[in-house]
Design a protein around this motif. Structure first.
Motif, short mmCIF file in Angstrom:
data_model
loop_
_atom_site.label_atom_id
_atom_site.label_comp_id
_atom_site.label_asym_id
_atom_site.label_seq_id
_atom_site.Cartn_x
_atom_site.Cartn_y
_atom_site.Cartn_z
N ASP A 104 0.83 -1.20 0.00
CA ASP A 104 0.00 0.00 0.00
C ASP A 104 0.87 1.25 0.00
O ASP A 104 2.09 1.18 0.10
N ARG A 137 -0.91 7.96 -5.03
CA ARG A 137 -1.59 6.67 -4.92
C ARG A 137 -0.81 5.59 -5.68
O ARG A 137 0.02 5.88 -6.53
N ALA A 139 -1.46 1.23 -7.09
CA ALA A 139 -2.40 0.12 -7.24
C ALA A 139 -1.66 -1.06 -7.84
O ALA A 139 -0.71 -0.89 -8.60
N LYS A 140 -2.12 -2.27 -7.48
CA LYS A 140 -1.47 -3.47 -7.98
C LYS A 140 -2.52 -4.45 -8.52
O LYS A 140 -3.66 -4.45 -8.06
N VAL A 266 -6.34 -1.90 -13.63
CA VAL A 266 -6.06 -0.66 -12.93
C VAL A 266 -5.87 0.43 -13.97
O VAL A 266 -5.22 0.20 -14.99
N LEU A 268 -4.79 4.52 -13.80
CA LEU A 268 -4.47 5.75 -13.08
C LEU A 268 -4.19 6.85 -14.09
O LEU A 268 -3.40 6.67 -15.02
#
Length: 291
Positions: A104, A137, A139-140, A266, A268
């Motif tokens: 995270d 941020r 993300a995975k 994901v 972004l």
């Protein structure tokens, strides 16, 4: 004397310095807060505090894939000038690689990057480059294979939009095509089951009121709503969207035809959801030149 967490927090709030730098400053100055602030200033580490209130809505998204794991990270800057800076780009690449080993954003801030925490490296860059920056941020996704795509790329794995698509099965090239589709359409979720219930309820409420305006009987309205909600799901869920590469089929059917299953994605986009103060180009140039 003993340096407490509260003292470190107080110094961080006052100076804008990173956690480790604040702790070191207090240690070097035996807990004296004013002396610690001066120590940080002499090291150029307190400059960040003056920048921290400014909106950072530009920057880059970095993506990296290793094996069946993909990670995307957004690092913001105030101007696009900095996003095109090789030093900033190198930092975003390094942070993205570090993100592969954590779960995270808080763990990423504390992760080691060349002997310093990522948060400290970012603070150092704020001081040297002269703009506010934020690690916003990450993300995975995980799958048997992961495909990536960067839109408006400025370097390998860096751009304004970063997309990852996790697949079950062997990717024969369909993964990148789906990632490009995601970049273009920005689906709300993978499938109907993954949609935010509040979003579904709100849409159904609006469609119900619209249908009632027609004056048709309730049983007819119910059928109208079913049809319109299905249309809504086709527009906002990835698997039901018309595939931009081949509009005669859906993404889900195209994936199945290629022998894979889409497990997740994901997307972004730099500055997404950030309210940015409008500033004309000349003012931006003048502000940058004046630093």
């Amino acid at each position: 004397m003993s340096i407490t967490a509260a003292m470190v927090k107080e110094l961080r709030d006052a100076s804008g310095a990173g956690m480790m730098d604040a702790k070191k400053a207090l240690t070097e100055n035996e807990g004296n807060m004013e002396a610690a602030i001066d120590w940080l200033r002499t090291k150029g580490l307190a400059k960040a505090a003056k920048k921290s209130g400014r909106t950072a809505a530009e920057g880059l998204v970095g993506v990296a894939v290793e094996g069946g794991v993909g990670v995307a990270v957004e690092v913001n800057s105030e101007t696009d000038f900095v996003a095109r800076n090789a030093e900033f780009q190198g930092m975003v690449t390094d942070i993205t690689k570090a993100a592969a080993a954590v779960s995270d954003i808080e763990a990423l801030k504390a992760a080691d990057l060349g002997g310093k925490s990522v948060e400290t490296v970012l603070t150092d860059k704020i001081a040297t480059i002269g703009e506010n920056m934020t690690l916003r941020r990450m993300a995975k996704v995980e799958g048997e294979s992961v495909a990536s795509y960067v839109h408006n790329g400025v370097a390998d794995g860096l751009g304004k939009i970063g997309v990852l698509v996790a697949l079950k099965g062997v990717d024969n090239g369909i993964g990148k095509q789906i990632a490009m589709h995601v970049a273009a359409t920005n689906p709300a979720s993978l499938s109907e089951a993954d949609l935010d219930p509040a979003l579904v309820a709100r849409e159904k409420s609006v469609l119900t009121e619209q249908a009632r305006e027609s004056g048709k009987p309730e049983q007819v309205i119910e059928k109208m709503i079913v049809g319109r909600m299905n249309k809504f799901f086709e527009e906002v869920t990835l698997l039901k969207q018309k595939f931009v590469i081949d509009p005669d089929t859906t993404v889900g059917k195209a994936a199945a035809a290629a022998g894979v299953e889409v497990l997740g994605f994901v997307r972004l986009e730099v500055g997404e959801g950030i309210e940015k103060e409008e500033e004309d180009f000349a003012a931006e140039v003048a502000k940058t030149a004046g630093r």
